[in-house]
Design an enzyme around this catalytic site. Structure first.
Site, PDB file in Angstrom:
ATOM      1  N   ARG A  24      40.350  40.734  33.721  1.00 44.67           N
ATOM      2  CA  ARG A  24      40.407  41.722  34.802  1.00 44.67           C
ATOM      3  C   ARG A  24      40.728  41.042  36.136  1.00 44.67           C
ATOM      4  NH1 ARG A  24      36.356  43.364  38.187  1.00 44.67           N
ATOM      5  NH2 ARG A  24      34.732  42.611  36.789  1.00 44.67           N
TER       6      ARG A  24
ATOM      7  N   LYS B  72      59.547  51.704  34.701  1.00 41.51           N
ATOM      8  CA  LYS B  72      60.913  52.153  34.900  1.00 41.51           C
ATOM      9  C   LYS B  72      61.917  50.997  34.782  1.00 41.51           C
ATOM     10  CE  LYS B  72      58.778  56.069  35.970  1.00 41.51           C
ATOM     11  NZ  LYS B  72      57.352  55.802  36.146  1.00 41.51           N
TER      12      LYS B  72
END
Length: 395
Positions: free
Chosen positions: A58, A208
């Site tokens: 994390r 994307k």
């Protein structure tokens, strides 16, 4: 190993990040939650910041770090922060820079969830917002208040493909000591580098163009200076919205071919846009590579190419658009963008459906607007598919 002077595609391939101690050419997937220390003293140094060793995924992970450092190199920033999604990146920026009573100025046609979460969730905590056409500098100036803490741009805008003058807006913002964040998803660092144009922070949905294969969800933030980087990374860590190592590995793999993918998609998009502009059933086309685009000259100044995103409207309105989208065979009816396949969707009822009717009208998100993300297929096949679908549209 590359550096800031290396060519862009060399940076894409070789990166600037982690080198595997066992000699792997590709940074491996460090699929681990935690990392061991050589000693108690070394562990203490890692937690105090005296050592740059890894502690817990994390907080940091070699696979993720390789991707973060490479994106930061591409954007000419101080450091990158990988997140679990593009919206995670957006909210890390919001959480870092906004607080109760703060005010944000943004474009009225940004990605739907990036606006709707401000007007719904963030408003509950006292955050105010003003959405204007940021391509009009006077509107930007008038929107600034004494409590404005962030100007958030997306250029070209989603889904209207409007272009905002990043250097001019940054000059205005910095006169008031307001940071500027630019969502650079539509361009990618290959076509536009907002930090070089004056912005303080840039972010992407890496889902994307950066990844380009529609097989991951991820985001990234790049800060221009060390202070902002440390604040943003600390916020990401406590929010717990880090990337997964396997997700980062796939994104890094896709990134290597971003340049040649965008070159091909852009080459196709120019031809598709010209086809649409000359079609009798198409009422209007917005594409930065067409001289009919209202910000054509500004686009050439800011961007290294017009990109692969097109918006257009049919003369038959919403029903004509539905007919078109229901009859395409090669183009895929799906949201998202920037992949190798051509995607078509209807923003008003899909990606921007959570916005109010007033917000849609204000942002130019009309019911006839169709958004097209042009892929790398044979351009004749893309045009042929659109042509046969348009034949079924009643003008």
């Amino acid at each position: 190993m590359t550096n800031k002077k290396s060519g862009f595609n060399s940076k894409l391939v070789h990166g600037a990040g982690v080198h595997d101690p066992l000699g792997s050419v590709i940074t491996p997937i460090y699929q681990t939650s935690t990392f061991s220390f050589e000693s108690a003293e070394e562990g203490a140094k890692c937690f105090s910041g005296e050592s740059s060793g890894y502690i817990y995924t994390r907080i940091g992970n070699p696979t993720i770090s390789d991707l973060e450092k490479t994106i930061a190199l591409l954007e000419n920033g101080f450091g990158g922060i990988g997140t679990s999604s593009g919206m995670a990146a957006v909210n890390v920026v919001y959480m870092t820079l906004l607080s109760a009573g703060a005010h944000i100025v943004s474009h009225n046609a940004i990605y739907g969830p990036a606006r709707s979460i401000i007007e719904s969730t963030w408003a509950k905590f006292g955050v105010e917002s003003t959405y204007v056409d940021t391509s009009d500098l006077e509107q930007v100036k008038k929107a600034i208040r004494p409590n404005t803490k962030l100007i958030y741009l997306e250029t070209p805008a989603n889904p209207t493909i409007g272009i905002s003058d990043i250097p001019a807006i940054c000059e205005i913002a910095h006169q008031h000591h307001i940071p500027v964040c630019v969502d650079n998803t539509f361009c990618s660092p290959y076509l536009q580098q907002p930090l070089d144009l004056g912005a303080d922070i840039v972010l992407h949905s890496m889902t994307k163009f950066i990844n380009g294969h529609a097989d991951i969800v991820g985001g990234v933030i790049v800060a221009k200076n060390e202070d902002d980087y440390k604040k943003l990374r600390a916020m990401m860590v406590v929010l717990g919205c880090n990337m997964d190592p396997h997700q980062a590995f796939l994104t890094r793999r896709g990134l290597k071919t971003m340049g040649i993918r965008i070159d091909r998609a852009q080459e196709n998009a120019i031809k598709v846009a010209e086809f649409l502009e000359n079609h009798p059933k198409v009422g209007w086309v917005r594409y930065p590579g067409l001289k009919s685009h209202p910000h054509y000259e500004l686009g050439k100044k800011l961007m290294k190419g017009p990109g692969a995103m097109i918006s257009f409207g049919l003369t038959g309105g919403l029903e004509a658009g539905r007919t078109l989208m229901n009859n395409v065979k090669l183009c895929v009816l799906a949201v998202s963008l920037g992949g190798i396949e051509t995607l078509i969707q209807h923003p008003s009822s899909m990606t921007h459906s959570k916005l109010s009717a007033e917000a849609k009208q204000q942002g130019g998100i009309s019911d006839d607007l169709v958004r097209l993300s042009v892929g790398i297929e044979e351009v004749g096949d893309i045009i042929g598919d659109l042509d046969q679908a348009l034949e079924k549209v009643i003008k």
